[in-house]
Design an enzyme around this catalytic site. Structure first.
Site, PDB file in Angstrom:
ATOM      1  N   GLU A  67      -5.953   8.952   9.663  1.00  0.00           N
ATOM      2  CA  GLU A  67      -4.791   8.936  10.040  1.00  0.00           C
ATOM      3  C   GLU A  67      -4.618   9.575  11.418  1.00  0.00           C
ATOM      4  O   GLU A  67      -4.088   9.811  11.954  1.00  0.00           O
ATOM      5  CB  GLU A  67      -3.678   9.075   9.205  1.00  0.00           C
ATOM      6  CG  GLU A  67      -4.313   8.385   8.381  1.00  0.00           C
ATOM      7  CD  GLU A  67      -2.777   8.341   7.584  1.00  0.00           C
ATOM      8  OE1 GLU A  67      -1.245   9.484   7.191  1.00  0.00           O
ATOM      9  OE2 GLU A  67      -2.537   7.502   5.865  1.00  0.00           O
ATOM     10  N   ASP A  76       0.958  -0.893  -0.210  1.00  0.00           N
ATOM     11  CA  ASP A  76      -0.120   0.210   0.090  1.00  0.00           C
ATOM     12  C   ASP A  76       0.707   1.252  -0.082  1.00  0.00           C
ATOM     13  O   ASP A  76       1.770   1.006   0.671  1.00  0.00           O
ATOM     14  CB  ASP A  76      -0.965  -0.374   1.170  1.00  0.00           C
ATOM     15  CG  ASP A  76      -2.063   1.193   1.296  1.00  0.00           C
ATOM     16  OD1 ASP A  76      -2.666   1.515   0.197  1.00  0.00           O
ATOM     17  OD2 ASP A  76      -1.796   2.228   2.541  1.00  0.00           O
ATOM     18  N   SER A  77       0.357   2.512  -0.172  1.00  0.00           N
ATOM     19  CA  SER A  77       0.941   3.906  -0.447  1.00  0.00           C
ATOM     20  C   SER A  77       1.406   3.847   1.421  1.00  0.00           C
ATOM     21  O   SER A  77       2.747   4.591   0.825  1.00  0.00           O
ATOM     22  CB  SER A  77       0.176   4.784  -0.699  1.00  0.00           C
ATOM     23  OG  SER A  77      -1.230   4.908  -0.388  1.00  0.00           O
ATOM     24  N   CYS A 106     -11.004   2.989  -1.101  1.00  0.00           N
ATOM     25  CA  CYS A 106      -9.898   3.741  -0.375  1.00  0.00           C
ATOM     26  C   CYS A 106      -9.535   3.081   1.127  1.00  0.00           C
ATOM     27  O   CYS A 106     -10.841   2.455   1.255  1.00  0.00           O
ATOM     28  CB  CYS A 106     -10.040   5.066   0.122  1.00  0.00           C
ATOM     29  SG  CYS A 106      -8.910   5.873   0.808  1.00  0.00           S
ATOM     30  N   HIS A 120      -8.478   3.466   3.688  1.00  0.00           N
ATOM     31  CA  HIS A 120      -9.285   4.073   5.163  1.00  0.00           C
ATOM     32  C   HIS A 120     -10.552   4.158   5.042  1.00  0.00           C
ATOM     33  O   HIS A 120     -11.078   4.639   6.309  1.00  0.00           O
ATOM     34  CB  HIS A 120      -8.273   5.585   4.826  1.00  0.00           C
ATOM     35  CG  HIS A 120      -6.820   5.963   5.261  1.00  0.00           C
ATOM     36  ND1 HIS A 120      -6.390   5.682   3.899  1.00  0.00           N
ATOM     37  CD2 HIS A 120      -6.253   6.265   5.698  1.00  0.00           C
ATOM     38  CE1 HIS A 120      -5.062   5.821   4.337  1.00  0.00           C
ATOM     39  NE2 HIS A 120      -4.863   6.350   4.949  1.00  0.00           N
ATOM     40  N   CYS A 173      -3.812  -1.086  -2.228  1.00  0.00           N
ATOM     41  CA  CYS A 173      -4.025   0.692  -2.302  1.00  0.00           C
ATOM     42  C   CYS A 173      -4.987   0.799  -3.983  1.00  0.00           C
ATOM     43  O   CYS A 173      -4.682  -0.114  -4.642  1.00  0.00           O
ATOM     44  CB  CYS A 173      -2.617   1.506  -2.190  1.00  0.00           C
ATOM     45  SG  CYS A 173      -3.170   3.185  -3.301  1.00  0.00           S
TER      46      CYS A 173
HETATM   47  N1  DGL Z   1      -4.201   4.000  -0.034  1.00  0.00           N
HETATM   48  C1  DGL Z   1      -4.428   4.726  -0.446  1.00  0.00           C
HETATM   49  C2  DGL Z   1      -6.143   4.437  -1.356  1.00  0.00           C
HETATM   50  O1  DGL Z   1      -6.499   3.454  -1.061  1.00  0.00           O
HETATM   51  C3  DGL Z   1      -5.060   5.892   0.500  1.00  0.00           C
HETATM   52  C4  DGL Z   1      -3.775   6.813   0.448  1.00  0.00           C
HETATM   53  C5  DGL Z   1      -3.173   7.332  -0.715  1.00  0.00           C
HETATM   54  O2  DGL Z   1      -3.778   8.311  -1.156  1.00  0.00           O
HETATM   55  O3  DGL Z   1      -1.741   7.301  -0.880  1.00  0.00           O
HETATM   56  O4  DGL Z   1      -6.070   4.698  -2.364  1.00  0.00           O
END
Ligand code: DGL
Length: 275
Positions: free
Chosen positions: A156, A12-13, A188, A190, A75
Site C-alpha cells: 500500500e 474486500d476489506s 492475500c 496484496h 478478501c
Molecule cells: N484483503 C486482506 C486479505 O486478503 C488483506 C488486507 C487486510 O488485512 O484487510 O486477507
C-alpha cells in the site's frame, strides 16, 4: 434484444481486492462489476473472527441490495474466517478464494509440498491448510503456512520492488527453501503484486494467484448456470465497474492504478454499519 444479466459483486476489506477484480476483468471482460472496499475498517487481517464475521455480513448485505448475481469474497481473511456467514445470508452463489486456489495448487504441485502465505487471521484459521489436506488422498502431502503481515502495508506504500520489501520477503520466505516446497499459494489480496520479489527468493516455486483461479472458477460457474453476460461484439469493452468504499483513503487513486492498471474516477462512499 436479450435482457442484461445482473452484475458481479466483489468485496474486500479495502483496496487489495482490486487485484482480484483485475483478474475478473481479464477472464470475464463482458461482465459488469460492483466493487465494495471496506476502507474505513481495513485491515481485517489482524482482527478477531467475531469482528470479521460481522463486517463480512454487512458487506454481503450491501452487495445483495445491489441485486448482484454472484458474490466474490476477494478478501482471503474473510474467505478463511467467514465464508459460511456470507453463504448463510446470500441468496446468490458465493465464490471465495480458498477453494479455487487450493485445487490449482494441488494440481500444480509435483512433490506435494505446498506453502501458503497470508495475513495472521488467515493463517491462524487453518482454512487453507485444512482445505488442502482434506482434498488430497496423498499421505505424503505436507503444507507449510506462514503469516506475512508486513506485506500489506509495504504494497500500500507502493514499495512493490523496493529494497525494504526484499529484506522483509527474505525474512518471511527463505525458510520455504529448506522446506523444499514446489508450490506457494499467495493467500492475500496484496501478494500477487509482489510476485517478482517472491520469485527472486523462490525462483523454482510455482506461485498460485488465488484471484486468477477464482476468476476461472467463476467463469465456469456462471456458464453452467447460464448467467454469463452475452458478448456484444468482437471488441473488448472498457471495464464496467461501480466502485463503493466506506472511506476515501488519501492515496486511493494511486493505489487503485497500481492494482488495476487503469484510473478509477467515480467512487461512492457508503456507510455499512448500523443498518
Ligand atoms: N484483503 C486482506 C486479505 O486478503 C488483506 C488486507 C487486510 O488485512 O484487510 O486477507
Amino acid at each position: 434484444m436479450k435482457e442484461e444479466k445482473s452484475k458481479i459483486g466483489i468485496f474486500d476489506s479495502g483496496v487489495g481486492g482490486l487485484s482480484v477484480l483485475k483478474q475478473f476483468i481479464k477472464y470475464l471482460p463482458f461482465e459488469s462489476y460492483i466493487y465494495l472496499g471496506d476502507t474505513a475498517r481495513v485491515p481485517y487481517g489482524n482482527k478477531s473472527s467475531e469482528t470479521i464475521k460481522k463486517y463480512a455480513k454487512e458487506c454481503t448485505e450491501f452487495l445483495l441490495s445491489k441485486n448482484v448475481k454472484l458474490i466474490v469474497v476477494a478478501c482471503h481473511t474473510v474467505s478463511s474466517v467467514a465464508l459460511e456467514e456470507v453463504e448463510k445470508v446470500s441468496a446468490v452463489p458465493v465464490v471465495g478464494m480458498i477453494r479455487p486456489a487450493t485445487k490449482s495448487a494441488l494440481i500444480a504441485s509435483r512433490n506435494k509440498r505446498i506453502g501458503v502465505i497470508g495475513t495472521r487471521a488467515t493463517i491462524a484459521s487453518n482454512a487453507y491448510q485444512d482445505y488442502i489436506t482434506q482434498n488430497s488422498y496423498n499421505s505424503e502431502l505436507r503444507v507449510f503456512a506462514k503469516p506475512c503481515p508486513l506485506f500489506v502495508p509495504l504494497v500500500e506504500e507502493g514499495f512493490i520492488n523496493h529494497s525494504a520489501t526484499k529484506l522483509v520477503a527474505n525474512e518471511y520466505l527463505s525458510d520455504f527453501l529448506e522446506m523444499n516446497i514446489d508450490t506457494l499459494i499467495l493467500g492475500c489480496t496484496h501478494y500477487p503484486l509482489l510476485t517478482k520479489v517472491i520469485k527472486e527468493i523462490l525462483p523454482d516455486v510455482e506461485l498460485i494467484d488465488a484471484g486468477e483461479q477464482a476468476a476461472i472458477f467463476s467463469l465456469r460457474l456462471l456458464a453452467e448456470n447460464k448467467l454469463l453476460q452475452e458478448e456484444k461484439d468482437n471488441f473488448l469493452p472498457s471495464p464496467n465497474v461501480e466502485f463503493y468504499l466506506t472511506d476515501m483513503p488519501m492515496n486511493f487513486k494511486e493505489i487503485a492504478k497500481t492494482f488495476l492498471g487503469f484510473e478509477v474516477d467515480k467512487i461512492e462512499i457508503v456507510n455499512l454499519s448500523g443498518k
